[in-house]
Design an enzyme around this catalytic site. Structure first.
Site, short mmCIF file in Angstrom:
data_model
loop_
_atom_site.label_atom_id
_atom_site.label_comp_id
_atom_site.label_asym_id
_atom_site.label_seq_id
_atom_site.Cartn_x
_atom_site.Cartn_y
_atom_site.Cartn_z
N LYS A 166 0.95 -1.72 0.15
CA LYS A 166 -0.18 0.13 0.27
C LYS A 166 0.97 1.27 -0.24
O LYS A 166 0.36 2.38 -0.44
CB LYS A 166 -1.25 -0.34 1.19
CG LYS A 166 -1.97 0.99 1.28
CD LYS A 166 -2.92 1.40 0.28
CE LYS A 166 -3.83 2.84 0.28
NZ LYS A 166 -4.46 2.87 1.02
N LYS A 234 -0.60 11.54 6.34
CA LYS A 234 -0.10 10.24 6.95
C LYS A 234 0.62 9.63 6.39
O LYS A 234 1.34 8.74 6.79
CB LYS A 234 -1.67 10.13 7.32
CG LYS A 234 -1.57 8.47 8.34
CD LYS A 234 -2.05 7.67 8.66
CE LYS A 234 -3.27 7.24 7.54
NZ LYS A 234 -3.50 6.05 6.99
P1 NA7 Z 1 -11.77 8.83 8.05
O1 NA7 Z 1 -12.67 8.96 7.84
O2 NA7 Z 1 -11.18 9.76 9.00
O3 NA7 Z 1 -12.26 8.22 9.29
C1 NA7 Z 1 -10.94 7.13 10.78
C2 NA7 Z 1 -11.78 6.49 11.75
O4 NA7 Z 1 -10.47 5.90 12.39
C3 NA7 Z 1 -12.97 7.22 12.22
O5 NA7 Z 1 -13.61 5.95 12.60
C4 NA7 Z 1 -11.59 7.85 13.61
O6 NA7 Z 1 -12.95 7.35 14.61
C5 NA7 Z 1 -10.62 6.36 13.69
N1 NA7 Z 1 -10.31 6.41 14.81
C6 NA7 Z 1 -8.92 7.37 14.36
N2 NA7 Z 1 -7.90 7.86 15.29
C7 NA7 Z 1 -9.11 7.11 16.98
C8 NA7 Z 1 -8.10 6.07 17.99
N3 NA7 Z 1 -6.92 6.78 17.75
N4 NA7 Z 1 -8.81 5.11 18.34
C9 NA7 Z 1 -9.45 4.77 17.34
N5 NA7 Z 1 -10.39 5.10 16.39
C10 NA7 Z 1 -9.87 5.91 15.73
O7 NA7 Z 1 -10.19 7.83 7.54
P2 NA7 Z 1 -10.71 6.86 6.69
O8 NA7 Z 1 -11.91 6.03 7.04
O9 NA7 Z 1 -11.16 7.28 5.17
O10 NA7 Z 1 -10.00 5.91 5.87
C11 NA7 Z 1 -9.20 4.81 7.34
C12 NA7 Z 1 -8.26 4.28 6.84
O11 NA7 Z 1 -8.55 3.71 5.55
C13 NA7 Z 1 -7.07 4.86 7.03
O12 NA7 Z 1 -6.09 4.30 7.47
C14 NA7 Z 1 -6.53 5.59 5.03
O13 NA7 Z 1 -5.16 5.83 4.94
C15 NA7 Z 1 -7.09 4.38 4.24
P3 NA7 Z 1 -13.61 9.14 15.25
O14 NA7 Z 1 -15.38 9.20 14.59
O15 NA7 Z 1 -12.83 9.80 14.54
O16 NA7 Z 1 -13.41 8.84 17.08
#
Ligand code: NA7
Length: 293
Positions: A166, A234
């Protein structure tokens, strides 16, 4: 299958929805409460979501988020059971992935890294392409889930190789888009119609899937996030980190990373990564526009 799904962001929400539609028994957990998936159960903690699940599927922002869900307070670790499979579609560090897999192996839990490509549109219509690392027999067991969310899977090797792939893929997307954005900026400054340039690109060997996908948005100046700049940034940082660990030099990516840094300072982190174009435009004193804009 009984699936615990973690992360209801742009990608995760659509993926979990497709799992439900395909008839799987899905329980979701999201850090910020209130996000729902129609037809899925909701759990108060990661440990509760994973209780009794055959598969734990993650799709969250970064390495720290995955670590937190698996091994943090009330983490999945508490509910691990022999035969369970953890599949991670987040894009995170390949070396951390290998470490996480080792941490659960002694509990009889298999670990598959399955990052994907296809953006928000592919997640919505179930046409993602997964690049997968893990044991072949385990991946075979996950096939009904992959089929519900995507159209193709490529097994790239053992656990960690999906993430490594990736990063190699997103490195190319970042550099191809940067080339396109620089060409558009220069051509516009020199008086060439960007729409015409895009038509020419499409007719020649310069064409690419990245340009085909991004050009209509760019020409309409639509920078609403399909793939947010903060996530591409990132991934670029992850790639540079993995390259450093492997003693590989990536000079072009290092330069492009600075543009993402500046774009972030300018407040564009939640726009699409195509908004990096606006910095080039600012420096050149031009604006790239098609007729539709
Ligand atoms: P998004 O729309 O930014 O969603 C990120 C998700 O990750 C969202 O559900 C966040 O929860 C969650 N999140 C972020 N930090 C944490 C921590 N520390 N603990 C638990 N959950 C967390 O990203 P995408 O859906 O576009 O992409 C997801 C992945 O696929 C990413 O790695 C891309 O590079 C590829 P929240 O709702 O903010 O509480």
């Amino acid at each position: 299958m009984r699936v615990a799904f973690f992360g209801l962001g742009i990608m995760g929400h659509a993926m979990a929805t497709n799992l439900v539609k395909a008839g799987h028994e899905v329980t979701v957990w999201n850090r910020t409460p209130g996000k729902l998936v129609e037809g899925a159960g909701i759990a108060p903690t990661p440990a509760a979501a994973a209780q009794g699940a055959e598969v734990v599927w993650l799709c969250v922002s970064d390495t720290a988020a995955v670590e937190n869900i698996l091994f943090g307070p009330d983490g999945v670790e508490q509910s691990l059971a022999e035969g369970m499979i953890i599949a991670d579609s987040s894009t995170i560090s390949p070396s951390a992935t290998v470490k996480f897999a080792e941490q659960v192996r002694s509990r009889g839990v298999a670990y598959v890294d399955a990052p994907m490509t296809g953006s928000k549109i592919g997640a919505g219509n179930g046409t993602l392409i997964f690049m997968v690392g893990g044991d072949e027999a385990i991946i075979e067991r996950l096939k009904p889930l992959f089929a519900a969310m995507g159209k193709k899977i490529f097994r790239m090797g053992e656990t960690g190789k999906g993430q490594a792939t990736k990063l190699a893929m997103n490195l190319q997307i970042a550099l191809i888009f940067e080339g396109f954005a620089e060409a558009l900026t220069l051509a516009t400054k020199l008086g060439v119609d960007p729409q015409q340039l895009v038509s020419l690109i499409d007719a020649t060997m310069v064409r690419s899937g990245v340009v085909e996908y991004k050009a209509p948005f760019v020409l309409q100046r639509d920078f609403t996030p399909n793939f947010p700049l903060r996530l591409m940034h990132k991934d670029i940082l992850l790639t540079l980190e993995a390259a450093k660990e492997a003693r590989v030099k990536l000079p072009a990516l290092e330069t492009v990373e600075e543009i993402y840094e500046l774009a972030t300072e300018e407040g564009h982190r939640d726009l699409d990564y195509a908004a990096t174009l606006t910095l080039l435009e600012k420096w050149a004193g031009v604006q790239v526009k098609g007729e539709a804009a």
